[in-house]
Scaffold this motif. Structure first.
Motif, mmCIF file in Angstrom:
data_model
loop_
_atom_site.group_PDB
_atom_site.id
_atom_site.type_symbol
_atom_site.label_atom_id
_atom_site.label_comp_id
_atom_site.label_asym_id
_atom_site.label_seq_id
_atom_site.Cartn_x
_atom_site.Cartn_y
_atom_site.Cartn_z
ATOM 1 N N GLU A 11 25.287 -0.591 12.203
ATOM 2 C CA GLU A 11 26.235 0.020 11.270
ATOM 3 C C GLU A 11 25.919 1.502 11.034
ATOM 4 O O GLU A 11 26.820 2.323 10.932
ATOM 5 N N ILE A 12 24.642 1.818 10.958
ATOM 6 C CA ILE A 12 24.244 3.219 10.762
ATOM 7 C C ILE A 12 24.616 4.043 11.992
ATOM 8 O O ILE A 12 25.107 5.163 11.871
ATOM 9 N N LYS A 13 24.402 3.482 13.172
ATOM 10 C CA LYS A 13 24.743 4.178 14.413
ATOM 11 C C LYS A 13 26.250 4.445 14.500
ATOM 12 O O LYS A 13 26.670 5.497 14.979
ATOM 13 N N ALA A 39 0.837 -1.202 0.000
ATOM 14 C CA ALA A 39 0.000 0.000 0.000
ATOM 15 C C ALA A 39 0.874 1.256 0.000
ATOM 16 O O ALA A 39 1.959 1.281 0.579
ATOM 17 N N ILE A 40 0.376 2.286 -0.661
ATOM 18 C CA ILE A 40 1.061 3.579 -0.676
ATOM 19 C C ILE A 40 0.092 4.607 -0.121
ATOM 20 O O ILE A 40 -0.911 4.925 -0.745
ATOM 21 N N GLY A 41 0.384 5.096 1.084
ATOM 22 C CA GLY A 41 -0.474 6.077 1.733
ATOM 23 C C GLY A 41 0.108 7.478 1.626
ATOM 24 O O GLY A 41 1.109 7.714 0.951
ATOM 25 N N LYS A 42 -0.509 8.409 2.320
ATOM 26 C CA LYS A 42 -0.085 9.806 2.277
ATOM 27 C C LYS A 42 0.439 10.290 3.620
ATOM 28 O O LYS A 42 0.545 11.492 3.843
ATOM 29 N N SER A 43 0.801 9.395 4.502
ATOM 30 C CA SER A 43 1.184 9.760 5.865
ATOM 31 C C SER A 43 2.586 10.343 5.981
ATOM 32 O O SER A 43 2.902 10.976 6.980
ATOM 33 N N GLY A 44 3.452 10.109 5.011
ATOM 34 C CA GLY A 44 4.843 10.522 5.146
ATOM 35 C C GLY A 44 5.709 9.461 5.794
ATOM 36 O O GLY A 44 6.896 9.673 6.029
ATOM 37 N N ARG A 45 5.134 8.318 6.092
ATOM 38 C CA ARG A 45 5.885 7.229 6.708
ATOM 39 C C ARG A 45 6.230 6.181 5.655
ATOM 40 O O ARG A 45 5.485 5.974 4.717
ATOM 41 N N ILE A 46 7.363 5.518 5.861
ATOM 42 C CA ILE A 46 7.773 4.412 5.005
ATOM 43 C C ILE A 46 7.929 3.194 5.904
ATOM 44 O O ILE A 46 8.648 3.241 6.901
ATOM 45 N N VAL A 47 7.265 2.117 5.557
ATOM 46 C CA VAL A 47 7.305 0.905 6.363
ATOM 47 C C VAL A 47 7.849 -0.224 5.497
ATOM 48 O O VAL A 47 7.345 -0.482 4.412
ATOM 49 N N LEU A 48 8.892 -0.886 6.003
ATOM 50 C CA LEU A 48 9.510 -2.004 5.303
ATOM 51 C C LEU A 48 9.550 -3.205 6.228
ATOM 52 O O LEU A 48 9.775 -3.056 7.432
ATOM 53 N N GLU A 49 9.390 -4.369 5.670
ATOM 54 C CA GLU A 49 9.535 -5.575 6.462
ATOM 55 C C GLU A 49 10.792 -6.299 6.001
ATOM 56 O O GLU A 49 10.917 -6.677 4.829
ATOM 57 N N ILE A 50 11.760 -6.437 6.926
ATOM 58 C CA ILE A 50 12.993 -7.153 6.631
ATOM 59 C C ILE A 50 13.277 -8.115 7.778
ATOM 60 O O ILE A 50 12.681 -8.009 8.849
ATOM 61 N N ASP A 51 14.212 -9.013 7.560
ATOM 62 C CA ASP A 51 14.630 -9.966 8.577
ATOM 63 C C ASP A 51 15.108 -9.215 9.825
ATOM 64 O O ASP A 51 15.837 -8.218 9.727
ATOM 65 N N ALA A 52 14.699 -9.666 11.001
ATOM 66 C CA ALA A 52 15.030 -9.000 12.258
ATOM 67 C C ALA A 52 16.541 -8.885 12.476
ATOM 68 O O ALA A 52 17.034 -7.847 12.935
ATOM 69 N N GLU A 53 17.292 -9.918 12.133
ATOM 70 C CA GLU A 53 18.751 -9.870 12.299
ATOM 71 C C GLU A 53 19.371 -8.840 11.358
ATOM 72 O O GLU A 53 20.295 -8.123 11.740
ATOM 73 N N ASP A 54 18.868 -8.769 10.143
ATOM 74 C CA ASP A 54 19.366 -7.766 9.193
ATOM 75 C C ASP A 54 19.061 -6.362 9.689
ATOM 76 O O ASP A 54 19.890 -5.459 9.574
ATOM 77 N N LYS A 55 17.885 -6.173 10.252
ATOM 78 C CA LYS A 55 17.489 -4.867 10.780
ATOM 79 C C LYS A 55 18.431 -4.444 11.905
ATOM 80 O O LYS A 55 18.901 -3.307 11.938
ATOM 81 N N GLU A 56 18.703 -5.355 12.829
ATOM 82 C CA GLU A 56 19.602 -5.044 13.943
ATOM 83 C C GLU A 56 20.996 -4.686 13.437
ATOM 84 O O GLU A 56 21.604 -3.720 13.906
ATOM 85 N N ALA A 57 21.494 -5.458 12.479
ATOM 86 C CA ALA A 57 22.829 -5.189 11.923
ATOM 87 C C ALA A 57 22.858 -3.844 11.215
ATOM 88 O O ALA A 57 23.818 -3.072 11.349
#
Length: 55
Positions: A24-26, A2-20
């Motif tokens: 790295e970004i931090k 879905a593409i809404g108009k809220s200004g938010r972006i929501v992605l679903e990725i593997d939890a371990e990949d998200k943590e990594a």
């Protein structure tokens, strides 16, 4: 996806990949939002120029 108009972006990725990714970004002293916006500006500079003209 879905593409809404809220200004938010929501992605679903593997939890371990998200943590990594967050780790790295931090290490670069960035938030996820700052990192994402940097990447958008690098890949789509025309979008960043439009934003700067409005603001």
């Amino acid at each position: 996806m879905a593409i809404g108009k809220s200004g938010r972006i929501v992605l679903e990725i593997d939890a371990e990949d998200k943590e990594a990714l967050h780790r790295e970004i931090k290490k670069r002293g960035l938030t996820m939002k700052e990192w994402f916006l940097e990447k958008v500006e690098q890949d789509f500079p025309e979008l960043a120029k439009k934003k700067k003209k409005k603001g």
